[in-house]
Design a protein around this motif. Sequence first.
Motif, PDB file in Angstrom:
ATOM      1  N   ASP A 147       0.814  -1.213   0.000  1.00 10.66           N
ATOM      2  CA  ASP A 147       0.000   0.000   0.000  1.00 10.66           C
ATOM      3  C   ASP A 147       0.846   1.261   0.000  1.00 10.66           C
ATOM      4  OD1 ASP A 147      -2.437   1.170  -0.180  1.00 10.66           O
ATOM      5  OD2 ASP A 147      -3.003   0.919   1.909  1.00 10.66           O
ATOM      6  N   THR A 148       2.130   1.149   0.350  1.00  9.16           N
ATOM      7  CA  THR A 148       3.000   2.322   0.323  1.00  9.16           C
ATOM      8  C   THR A 148       3.452   2.678  -1.091  1.00  9.16           C
ATOM      9  OG1 THR A 148       5.032   1.020   0.632  1.00  9.16           O
ATOM     10  CG2 THR A 148       3.892   1.750   2.612  1.00  9.16           C
ATOM     11  N   SER A 149       3.298   1.741  -2.042  1.00  3.46           N
ATOM     12  CA  SER A 149       3.883   1.972  -3.369  1.00  3.46           C
ATOM     13  C   SER A 149       2.940   1.735  -4.542  1.00  3.46           C
ATOM     14  CB  SER A 149       5.112   1.065  -3.558  1.00  3.46           C
ATOM     15  OG  SER A 149       4.765  -0.307  -3.436  1.00  3.46           O
ATOM     16  N   ILE A 150       1.781   1.123  -4.304  1.00  4.46           N
ATOM     17  CA  ILE A 150       0.959   0.677  -5.426  1.00  4.46           C
ATOM     18  C   ILE A 150       0.420   1.834  -6.257  1.00  4.46           C
ATOM     19  CG2 ILE A 150      -1.191   0.565  -4.093  1.00  4.46           C
ATOM     20  CD1 ILE A 150      -1.888  -1.972  -5.709  1.00  4.46           C
ATOM     21  N   MET A 151       0.249   3.010  -5.647  1.00  2.34           N
ATOM     22  CA  MET A 151      -0.336   4.113  -6.407  1.00  2.34           C
ATOM     23  C   MET A 151       0.706   5.041  -7.025  1.00  2.34           C
ATOM     24  SD  MET A 151       0.522   5.376  -3.489  1.00  2.34           S
ATOM     25  CE  MET A 151      -0.519   4.218  -2.605  1.00  2.34           C
ATOM     26  N   GLN A 152       1.987   4.720  -6.897  1.00  3.18           N
ATOM     27  CA  GLN A 152       3.021   5.616  -7.419  1.00  3.18           C
ATOM     28  C   GLN A 152       2.871   5.859  -8.920  1.00  3.18           C
ATOM     29  OE1 GLN A 152       7.104   4.949  -6.342  1.00  3.18           O
ATOM     30  NE2 GLN A 152       6.584   4.248  -4.290  1.00  3.18           N
ATOM     31  N   VAL A 153       2.630   4.792  -9.672  1.00  2.83           N
ATOM     32  CA  VAL A 153       2.477   4.935 -11.122  1.00  2.83           C
ATOM     33  C   VAL A 153       1.207   5.717 -11.459  1.00  2.83           C
ATOM     34  CG1 VAL A 153       2.259   3.678 -13.304  1.00  2.83           C
ATOM     35  CG2 VAL A 153       3.761   2.802 -11.504  1.00  2.83           C
ATOM     36  N   ALA A 154       0.201   5.597 -10.588  1.00  7.50           N
ATOM     37  CA  ALA A 154      -1.091   6.244 -10.852  1.00  7.50           C
ATOM     38  C   ALA A 154      -1.124   7.712 -10.437  1.00  7.50           C
ATOM     39  CB  ALA A 154      -2.207   5.482 -10.135  1.00  7.50           C
ATOM     40  N   LEU A 155      -0.079   8.216  -9.794  1.00  7.19           N
ATOM     41  CA  LEU A 155      -0.119   9.583  -9.267  1.00  7.19           C
ATOM     42  C   LEU A 155      -0.433  10.642 -10.329  1.00  7.19           C
ATOM     43  CD1 LEU A 155       2.772   9.636  -6.621  1.00  7.19           C
ATOM     44  CD2 LEU A 155       0.303   9.708  -6.215  1.00  7.19           C
ATOM     45  N   PRO A 156       0.162  10.598 -11.522  1.00  9.66           N
ATOM     46  CA  PRO A 156      -0.201  11.620 -12.525  1.00  9.66           C
ATOM     47  C   PRO A 156      -1.681  11.584 -12.893  1.00  9.66           C
ATOM     48  CG  PRO A 156       1.834  10.507 -13.146  1.00  9.66           C
ATOM     49  CD  PRO A 156       1.258   9.734 -12.002  1.00  9.66           C
ATOM     50  N   VAL A 157      -2.259  10.384 -12.963  1.00  4.38           N
ATOM     51  CA  VAL A 157      -3.678  10.255 -13.293  1.00  4.38           C
ATOM     52  C   VAL A 157      -4.528  10.767 -12.141  1.00  4.38           C
ATOM     53  CG1 VAL A 157      -5.481   8.662 -14.028  1.00  4.38           C
ATOM     54  CG2 VAL A 157      -3.109   8.254 -14.709  1.00  4.38           C
ATOM     55  N   ILE A 158      -4.125  10.446 -10.906  1.00  6.85           N
ATOM     56  CA  ILE A 158      -4.850  10.918  -9.729  1.00  6.85           C
ATOM     57  C   ILE A 158      -4.804  12.445  -9.670  1.00  6.85           C
ATOM     58  CG2 ILE A 158      -4.837  10.942  -7.208  1.00  6.85           C
ATOM     59  CD1 ILE A 158      -3.784   8.075  -7.287  1.00  6.85           C
ATOM     60  N   LYS A 159      -3.672  13.013  -9.997  1.00  3.86           N
ATOM     61  CA  LYS A 159      -3.512  14.474  -9.991  1.00  3.86           C
ATOM     62  C   LYS A 159      -4.522  15.136 -10.915  1.00  3.86           C
ATOM     63  CE  LYS A 159       0.003  18.025 -10.947  1.00  3.86           C
ATOM     64  NZ  LYS A 159      -0.665  18.663 -12.088  1.00  3.86           N
ATOM     65  N   GLU A 160      -4.669  14.600 -12.113  1.00  2.71           N
ATOM     66  CA  GLU A 160      -5.606  15.175 -13.069  1.00  2.71           C
ATOM     67  C   GLU A 160      -7.056  14.928 -12.668  1.00  2.71           C
ATOM     68  OE1 GLU A 160      -4.801  17.130 -15.554  1.00  2.71           O
ATOM     69  OE2 GLU A 160      -2.685  16.946 -14.992  1.00  2.71           O
ATOM     70  N   ALA A 161      -7.328  13.733 -12.137  1.00  4.81           N
ATOM     71  CA  ALA A 161      -8.713  13.367 -11.835  1.00  4.81           C
ATOM     72  C   ALA A 161      -9.276  14.155 -10.652  1.00  4.81           C
ATOM     73  CB  ALA A 161      -8.800  11.867 -11.552  1.00  4.81           C
ATOM     74  N   LEU A 162      -8.451  14.388  -9.621  1.00  6.05           N
ATOM     75  CA  LEU A 162      -8.950  15.020  -8.401  1.00  6.05           C
ATOM     76  C   LEU A 162      -8.455  16.442  -8.210  1.00  6.05           C
ATOM     77  CD1 LEU A 162      -8.731  12.034  -5.871  1.00  6.05           C
ATOM     78  CD2 LEU A 162     -10.659  12.769  -7.279  1.00  6.05           C
ATOM     79  N   GLY A 163      -7.712  16.963  -9.175  1.00 12.16           N
ATOM     80  CA  GLY A 163      -7.306  18.354  -9.114  1.00 12.16           C
ATOM     81  C   GLY A 163      -6.238  18.674  -8.091  1.00 12.16           C
ATOM     82  N   TYR A 164      -5.350  17.731  -7.829  1.00 11.31           N
ATOM     83  CA  TYR A 164      -4.242  18.000  -6.927  1.00 11.31           C
ATOM     84  C   TYR A 164      -3.290  19.030  -7.539  1.00 11.31           C
ATOM     85  CZ  TYR A 164      -4.880  14.161  -3.543  1.00 11.31           C
ATOM     86  OH  TYR A 164      -5.335  13.339  -2.547  1.00 11.31           O
ATOM     87  N   SER A 165      -2.703  19.850  -6.673  1.00 10.50           N
ATOM     88  CA  SER A 165      -1.560  20.641  -7.106  1.00 10.50           C
ATOM     89  C   SER A 165      -0.330  19.746  -7.042  1.00 10.50           C
ATOM     90  CB  SER A 165      -1.369  21.859  -6.197  1.00 10.50           C
ATOM     91  OG  SER A 165      -0.990  21.445  -4.888  1.00 10.50           O
ATOM     92  N   GLN A 166       0.735  20.154  -7.716  1.00 10.88           N
ATOM     93  CA  GLN A 166       1.944  19.332  -7.722  1.00 10.88           C
ATOM     94  C   GLN A 166       2.515  19.193  -6.315  1.00 10.88           C
ATOM     95  OE1 GLN A 166       3.077  17.663 -10.422  1.00 10.88           O
ATOM     96  NE2 GLN A 166       4.487  16.672  -8.988  1.00 10.88           N
ATOM     97  N   VAL A 167       2.407  20.240  -5.514  1.00 14.31           N
ATOM     98  CA  VAL A 167       2.932  20.204  -4.142  1.00 14.31           C
ATOM     99  C   VAL A 167       2.108  19.265  -3.270  1.00 14.31           C
ATOM    100  CG1 VAL A 167       3.340  21.565  -2.057  1.00 14.31           C
ATOM    101  CG2 VAL A 167       3.911  22.518  -4.309  1.00 14.31           C
ATOM    102  N   ASN A 168       0.790  19.346  -3.385  1.00 12.62           N
ATOM    103  CA  ASN A 168      -0.077  18.546  -2.523  1.00 12.62           C
ATOM    104  C   ASN A 168      -0.174  17.085  -2.942  1.00 12.62           C
ATOM    105  OD1 ASN A 168      -0.677  20.733  -0.897  1.00 12.62           O
ATOM    106  ND2 ASN A 168      -2.472  21.319  -2.100  1.00 12.62           N
ATOM    107  N   LEU A 169       0.267  16.760  -4.133  1.00 10.34           N
ATOM    108  CA  LEU A 169       0.167  15.384  -4.615  1.00 10.34           C
ATOM    109  C   LEU A 169       0.945  14.401  -3.742  1.00 10.34           C
ATOM    110  CD1 LEU A 169      -1.004  13.611  -6.900  1.00 10.34           C
ATOM    111  CD2 LEU A 169       1.121  14.026  -8.170  1.00 10.34           C
ATOM    112  N   GLN A 170       2.009  14.878  -3.109  1.00 11.18           N
ATOM    113  CA  GLN A 170       2.826  13.998  -2.263  1.00 11.18           C
ATOM    114  C   GLN A 170       2.031  13.419  -1.087  1.00 11.18           C
ATOM    115  OE1 GLN A 170       5.855  16.030   0.082  1.00 11.18           O
ATOM    116  NE2 GLN A 170       4.730  17.966  -0.076  1.00 11.18           N
ATOM    117  N   TRP A 171       0.913  14.088  -0.721  1.00  8.40           N
ATOM    118  CA  TRP A 171       0.164  13.621   0.438  1.00  8.40           C
ATOM    119  C   TRP A 171      -0.633  12.355   0.176  1.00  8.40           C
ATOM    120  CZ3 TRP A 171       1.605  14.985   4.945  1.00  8.40           C
ATOM    121  CH2 TRP A 171       2.288  16.185   5.098  1.00  8.40           C
ATOM    122  N   VAL A 172      -0.772  11.965  -1.076  1.00  7.83           N
ATOM    123  CA  VAL A 172      -1.386  10.663  -1.361  1.00  7.83           C
ATOM    124  C   VAL A 172      -0.541   9.560  -0.741  1.00  7.83           C
ATOM    125  CG1 VAL A 172      -2.129   9.080  -3.171  1.00  7.83           C
ATOM    126  CG2 VAL A 172      -2.371  11.537  -3.502  1.00  7.83           C
TER     127      VAL A 172
END
Length: 246
Positions: free
Chosen positions: A31-56
């Motif tokens: 669970d610490t790593s499974i979403m790493q590849v998905a982070l760019p998609v999550i950023k676009e889908a939920l409107g994360y800023s680049q700074v706040n994306l690390q909190w996922v």
Amino acid sequence: MSHTQMLQQADPKRWKALALLCTAGFLTIMDTSIMQVALPVIKEALGYSQVNLQWVMNAYIIFFGGLLLLGGKLSDLFGQRRIFVWGFFILTLSSLFAGVAWNDMVLNVARAFQGAGSALITPAAMATIMTFFAANPKEMNKALAFWGLSGAAGGLAGIFLGGIITEWLRWRWTFLIYVPIGILVLFLSSGLLPKGIRRNGRIDYAGAISVTAAIVLIVYGIVIAEHNGWQSPSTICHCRSGPCYS
């Protein structure tokens, strides 16, 4: 006591239980790593800023690392199986909310609860392994080796599976995949895991809060160091586990 007598006292379900516990260890580290590849998609889908994306990722790591000590104490007081089940219930429910998250705040909170659930699961699972294999030191060493390998495999598999899931399904399934697995683990736990040994004692609530808060602040300081730098006042203050004053 002879070696034969020690083996006779060993629980016959111990290897099946070990497989279940190693699955739990695999999932909590994955669970610490499974979403790493998905982070760019999550950023676009939920409107994360680049700074706040690390909190996922950071929300999970902070609560996972910060609550491990408390999880171990609770498993001692209330029994390993009960805390293990509570942890998996929290992990499963929070994974559902993470998978259906409609904004960045919901996902961050769900990730924090995922970390809290994993912090209950890990020490309870470890204590259960120690109890199951206490009768035979050789089996104990083998069981602990499998436990360690399961965590290492989870970290590697997370990135691999995250890429496959993101590519062929949707990013939400990097979280939703835990729901059916969690339900299965909860179903099997009552039949395979013992209740565990409950030790007499009480919770020092003030001490538990202060120690847990200190650990959370230390972990928080470590995870923000990558962004703020190790010499940043915020990093130094959090790693010292004390408040910062301007």
